[in-house]
Design a protein around this motif. Structure first.
Motif, PDB file in Angstrom:
ATOM      1  N   PRO A 142      -0.369  -6.672   6.531  1.00 12.53           N
ATOM      2  CA  PRO A 142      -1.348  -5.571   7.793  1.00 12.53           C
ATOM      3  C   PRO A 142      -1.783  -4.880   7.295  1.00 12.53           C
ATOM      4  O   PRO A 142      -2.826  -4.294   7.455  1.00 12.53           O
ATOM      5  N   LYS A 143      -0.583  -3.608   6.598  1.00 14.19           N
ATOM      6  CA  LYS A 143      -1.043  -2.159   5.852  1.00 14.19           C
ATOM      7  C   LYS A 143      -1.791  -2.292   5.032  1.00 14.19           C
ATOM      8  O   LYS A 143      -3.023  -1.959   4.659  1.00 14.19           O
ATOM      9  N   LEU A 144      -2.417  -3.555   3.678  1.00 12.21           N
ATOM     10  CA  LEU A 144      -3.103  -4.069   3.009  1.00 12.21           C
ATOM     11  C   LEU A 144      -3.981  -4.438   3.210  1.00 12.21           C
ATOM     12  O   LEU A 144      -5.090  -3.991   2.752  1.00 12.21           O
ATOM     13  N   LYS A 145      -4.131  -4.791   4.147  1.00 12.12           N
ATOM     14  CA  LYS A 145      -5.725  -5.645   4.775  1.00 12.12           C
ATOM     15  C   LYS A 145      -6.441  -4.381   5.333  1.00 12.12           C
ATOM     16  O   LYS A 145      -7.964  -4.754   5.959  1.00 12.12           O
ATOM     17  N   ALA A 146      -5.570  -3.238   6.104  1.00  8.82           N
ATOM     18  CA  ALA A 146      -6.099  -1.959   6.258  1.00  8.82           C
ATOM     19  C   ALA A 146      -6.528  -0.807   5.372  1.00  8.82           C
ATOM     20  O   ALA A 146      -7.093  -0.117   5.780  1.00  8.82           O
ATOM     21  N   GLY A 147      -6.472  -1.788   4.034  1.00  5.98           N
ATOM     22  CA  GLY A 147      -6.794  -0.472   3.188  1.00  5.98           C
ATOM     23  C   GLY A 147      -5.852   0.069   2.215  1.00  5.98           C
ATOM     24  O   GLY A 147      -5.769   0.936   1.789  1.00  5.98           O
ATOM     25  N   LYS A 148      -4.518   0.308   3.197  1.00  6.17           N
ATOM     26  CA  LYS A 148      -3.712   0.950   2.665  1.00  6.17           C
ATOM     27  C   LYS A 148      -2.890   0.736   0.954  1.00  6.17           C
ATOM     28  O   LYS A 148      -2.699  -0.393   0.983  1.00  6.17           O
ATOM     29  N   ASN A 149      -2.341   1.818   0.448  1.00  7.00           N
ATOM     30  CA  ASN A 149      -1.990   1.221  -0.710  1.00  7.00           C
ATOM     31  C   ASN A 149      -0.075   1.333  -0.780  1.00  7.00           C
ATOM     32  O   ASN A 149       0.353   2.436   0.165  1.00  7.00           O
ATOM     33  N   VAL A 150       0.335   0.513  -1.712  1.00  2.00           N
ATOM     34  CA  VAL A 150       1.210   0.181  -1.176  1.00  2.00           C
ATOM     35  C   VAL A 150       2.068   0.556  -1.901  1.00  2.00           C
ATOM     36  O   VAL A 150       2.217  -0.755  -3.395  1.00  2.00           O
TER      37      VAL A 150
END
Length: 201
Positions: A142-150
């Motif tokens: 979900p973080k990646l789908k929100a455009g966050k770099n992990v």
């Protein structure tokens, strides 16, 4: 697009001593600390939103050194046992060469590299997959789908499990995959989390 970066912790004391480590909480060697610092140097210029690591100090210390190097110690850091190394059971702490002499090199190779076969009282790579990948899907996707770099700093076997999932690698092929310590693997992902590009730095 989102950036997912996987890094195996730097060299640990048991890596140096050629021992099965698993859940044993051993420290980095000075060389392992330097590997983490070099990983951070390679990541300068990349901005991360959040970082994940295991409950084991060799991964946590590697992440700390990397974040210090890239001057991003203020980002959230999530620690979870789903990202722990594969549990090697009664082999933990044993020297790999001595174990091969006792049980035979072929048997030890099967324990180490097979997808389904687990060492005595330990986890197979399949077991590791079944705890690591669901956590990744629930918590990190979900973080990646929100455009966050992990950024994920963890262990060889849980990262191999993630590579299987991300890159659709078969159980047969993953047996030949080794993840080097302290080397960032970068995945550029589109909005549907399909891989646009993947590379080691």
């Amino acid at each position: 697009m989102a950036l997912l970066t996987l890094i195996r912790h730097g060299q640990s004391i048991y890596n140096l001593e050629n021992r099965f480590t698993g859940y044993l909480d051993v420290a980095l060697t000075p060389f392992g600390e330097q590997e983490a610092k070099q990983a951070g140097a390679k990541l300068k210029g990349y901005k991360f939103s959040i970082a994940y690591t295991s409950m084991l100090k060799r991964a946590q210390d590697s992440l700390r050194i990397i974040l210090e190097e890239i001057e991003q110690t203020d980002i959230p850091v999530i620690k979870n046992e789903a990202l722990n190394e594969r549990m090697y059971g009664s082999l933990q702490g044993l020297n790999k060469a001595e174990t091969a002499e006792k049980y035979g090199a072929n048997q030890v190779e099967i324990w180490r590299r097979s997808y389904k076969t687990h060492p005595p009282d330990g986890e197979s790579l399949e077991d590791t997959y079944k705890r690591t990948v669901p956590y990744y899907r629930q918590e990190i996707e979900p973080k990646l789908k929100a455009g966050k770099n992990v950024l994920i700093v963890a262990h060889g076997n849980c990262l191999r499990a993630l590579m299987m999932y991300l890159e659709n690698i078969s159980p047969t092929t993953i047996a030949k995959v080794n993840i080097p310590t302290g080397t960032p693997r970068l995945y550029n992902l589109d909005n549907n989390l399909r891989i646009v590009s993947v590379k080691y730095l």
